[in-house]
Design a protein around this motif. Structure first.
Motif, PDB file in Angstrom:
ATOM      1  N   ASN A  13     -11.404 -21.592   8.982  1.00  0.00           N
ATOM      2  CA  ASN A  13      -9.966 -20.977   8.469  1.00  0.00           C
ATOM      3  C   ASN A  13      -9.691 -19.279   8.351  1.00  0.00           C
ATOM      4  OD1 ASN A  13      -7.313 -21.422   7.446  1.00  0.00           O
ATOM      5  ND2 ASN A  13      -7.962 -21.788   5.388  1.00  0.00           N
ATOM      6  N   LYS A  14     -11.184 -18.746   8.582  1.00  0.00           N
ATOM      7  CA  LYS A  14     -11.145 -17.355   8.401  1.00  0.00           C
ATOM      8  C   LYS A  14     -11.426 -16.499   9.823  1.00  0.00           C
ATOM      9  CE  LYS A  14     -11.546 -17.215   3.562  1.00  0.00           C
ATOM     10  NZ  LYS A  14     -12.510 -16.873   2.484  1.00  0.00           N
ATOM     11  N   ASP A  15     -12.551 -17.420  10.663  1.00  0.00           N
ATOM     12  CA  ASP A  15     -13.109 -16.661  11.445  1.00  0.00           C
ATOM     13  C   ASP A  15     -12.632 -17.256  13.046  1.00  0.00           C
ATOM     14  OD1 ASP A  15     -14.822 -15.219   9.936  1.00  0.00           O
ATOM     15  OD2 ASP A  15     -15.771 -17.086   9.653  1.00  0.00           O
ATOM     16  N   SER A  16     -12.320 -16.433  14.008  1.00  0.00           N
ATOM     17  CA  SER A  16     -11.946 -16.843  15.202  1.00  0.00           C
ATOM     18  C   SER A  16     -12.810 -15.997  16.365  1.00  0.00           C
ATOM     19  CB  SER A  16     -10.425 -16.713  15.537  1.00  0.00           C
ATOM     20  OG  SER A  16     -10.118 -15.269  15.528  1.00  0.00           O
ATOM     21  N   GLU A  17     -12.667 -16.592  17.456  1.00  0.00           N
ATOM     22  CA  GLU A  17     -13.313 -15.979  18.716  1.00  0.00           C
ATOM     23  C   GLU A  17     -12.385 -15.736  19.843  1.00  0.00           C
ATOM     24  OE1 GLU A  17     -16.537 -18.221  20.229  1.00  0.00           O
ATOM     25  OE2 GLU A  17     -15.458 -19.890  20.318  1.00  0.00           O
ATOM     26  N   SER A  18     -12.601 -14.707  20.596  1.00  0.00           N
ATOM     27  CA  SER A  18     -11.535 -14.377  21.453  1.00  0.00           C
ATOM     28  C   SER A  18     -11.890 -15.282  22.839  1.00  0.00           C
ATOM     29  CB  SER A  18     -11.610 -12.916  21.989  1.00  0.00           C
ATOM     30  OG  SER A  18     -10.699 -12.826  23.098  1.00  0.00           O
ATOM     31  N   ILE A  19     -11.036 -15.746  23.593  1.00  0.00           N
ATOM     32  CA  ILE A  19     -11.183 -16.680  24.479  1.00  0.00           C
ATOM     33  C   ILE A  19     -10.934 -16.219  25.680  1.00  0.00           C
ATOM     34  CG2 ILE A  19     -10.733 -18.958  25.651  1.00  0.00           C
ATOM     35  CD1 ILE A  19     -12.415 -19.341  23.190  1.00  0.00           C
TER      36      ILE A  19
END
Length: 108
Positions: A64-70
């Motif tokens: 819910n808080k962390d993402s990664e660039s694709i």
């Protein structure tokens, strides 16, 4: 299914910015159904009007808080090999503003 997230847009008379909740919360509120895909398949991102060059981006949400660039090449991303549900948001800019969209894929 796709749901619109945060955006800013200018019209002829007015401008509007809307800040939404997190992608996971949007999925729950909008009851978005996942798109079933094969492992490591390619997904092409299309808009009715092409965004400004080099402004299209994609994130995959880990929680819910962390993402990664694709990485994205010619509006195409490679989906993961790991089975399960994966949450993405796609964002871009146009002459009148910017917007992002959320979707879920389920790798089987």
């Amino acid at each position: 299914e796709v749901a619109q997230g945060s955006y800013c847009w200018e019209g002829l008379i007015d401008a509007k910015c809307v800040d939404t909740v997190s992608p996971h919360e949007i999925i729950n509120v909008k009851n978005l159904k996942p798109i079933t895909v094969s492992a490591q398949s390619e997904l092409k991102i299309k808009y009715k009007k092409e965004p400004i060059e080099n402004t299209l981006g994609v994130n995959r949400w880990i929680n819910n808080k962390d993402s990664e660039s694709i990485p994205i090449k010619r509006n195409v991303i490679r989906l993961p090999k790991e089975k399960g549900k994966h949450v993405y948001n796609v964002f871009a800019n146009w002459d009148n503003g910017s917007s992002n969209y959320i979707f879920v894929v389920e790798v089987r």
